[in-house]
Scaffold this motif. Sequence first.
Motif, short mmCIF file in Angstrom:
data_model
loop_
_atom_site.label_atom_id
_atom_site.label_comp_id
_atom_site.label_asym_id
_atom_site.label_seq_id
_atom_site.Cartn_x
_atom_site.Cartn_y
_atom_site.Cartn_z
N ASP A 78 -9.96 -1.45 4.90
CA ASP A 78 -8.81 -0.91 5.54
C ASP A 78 -8.22 0.14 4.30
O ASP A 78 -7.71 -0.22 3.16
CB ASP A 78 -7.64 -2.07 5.89
CG ASP A 78 -8.06 -2.82 7.06
OD1 ASP A 78 -8.26 -2.20 8.00
OD2 ASP A 78 -8.39 -4.00 6.56
N THR A 136 -9.69 2.46 3.35
CA THR A 136 -10.84 3.09 2.54
C THR A 136 -11.73 3.93 3.52
O THR A 136 -12.32 4.84 3.53
CB THR A 136 -11.17 1.97 1.59
OG1 THR A 136 -10.33 1.54 0.62
CG2 THR A 136 -12.55 2.69 0.87
N ASP A 181 -7.42 -3.92 -4.80
CA ASP A 181 -8.89 -3.32 -5.53
C ASP A 181 -8.88 -3.07 -6.93
O ASP A 181 -9.89 -2.50 -7.69
CB ASP A 181 -9.41 -2.05 -4.85
CG ASP A 181 -9.31 -2.21 -3.10
OD1 ASP A 181 -9.97 -2.94 -2.82
OD2 ASP A 181 -8.67 -1.49 -2.69
N ASP A 204 -14.18 -1.23 -0.05
CA ASP A 204 -13.09 -1.83 0.83
C ASP A 204 -13.02 -1.10 2.27
O ASP A 204 -13.66 -0.29 2.64
CB ASP A 204 -11.59 -1.49 -0.05
CG ASP A 204 -10.41 -1.81 0.87
OD1 ASP A 204 -10.35 -3.13 1.09
OD2 ASP A 204 -9.68 -0.86 1.10
N ASP A 239 -8.59 1.36 -2.22
CA ASP A 239 -7.21 2.17 -2.12
C ASP A 239 -6.17 1.58 -2.55
O ASP A 239 -5.07 2.12 -2.48
CB ASP A 239 -7.08 2.80 -0.54
CG ASP A 239 -6.74 1.55 0.20
OD1 ASP A 239 -7.44 0.57 0.34
OD2 ASP A 239 -5.80 1.50 0.80
N SER A 240 -6.21 0.23 -2.77
CA SER A 240 -4.61 -0.49 -2.89
C SER A 240 -4.81 -1.37 -4.19
O SER A 240 -5.81 -1.76 -4.91
CB SER A 240 -4.13 -1.25 -1.67
OG SER A 240 -4.73 -2.34 -1.65
#
Length: 251
Positions: free
Chosen positions: A24, A26, A197, A22, A193-194
Amino acid sequence: MIQPYTRITRETALNLKLIMTDVDGTLNNGGDQLSPAVANAMHNLKEHRITVGLVSGRTDPMLVAMAADLDIGGPLIAENGAVARMNYKSGLVDLGYSRQPAVEALDKLKSRYPGRITEREDNAERMIDIVCRAEGIAIEDLKKCVGEVQVLDSTYILHLMQKGIDKGKTLKRLLRLMDVPKMRPEEVLVVGDSMTDLSLFKLFTYSVLIPNTDLPEMDEKKLRKSARYISDHGAGDGFAEVVLHIINART
Ligand SMILES: [Mg+2]
């Protein structure tokens, strides 16, 4: 149970052929700049013949520019799985998705919450998903309003998208299309990170969660449940430390 990234074994590191990451939250904290530590990590991976690809909510032109700049040769998956190409030099893969459900969802939200839904400028460059901000409206309320359309929170922006599209599924499709020798899922490491993902973490054996302090607690719980490893540091430095560990484990 999620484990520290230092538990990635030598065997796993040696088998690794592709890292799909990823962007943003990450690789960076938004914007176009990548830190010297991340650029160095990309360089090290190239030396070890580990291909890197990007899998992001960003638009395809943004990912193509970033991949060309870094000269990374892996697949590019844009718009959270809706748009993809095998590498920055090749054409788009026809995934067969439609923007119409997202367009209708945006209209519904605008009439339900007049003046509170703001579209972002890059919608003009988006092919399938639609990005917007919804000030002061709970994501659960948005989801109820749009029915069958996905509402994804990247912690940077909200994405509206046709149901059934996700990063993980699209990556699986691309791996099947790859040239001989085919890439096996065990040869892939996914990093994110979010909640955008989560599908990657669920579909791939080897995954790293980069901690993101903007995550709602519930989302963090879900991500920690599905990811295999977690970095110590956040965006950028977290990615770099994981790569360094992998490189050291191989040598
Ligand atoms: Mg992210």
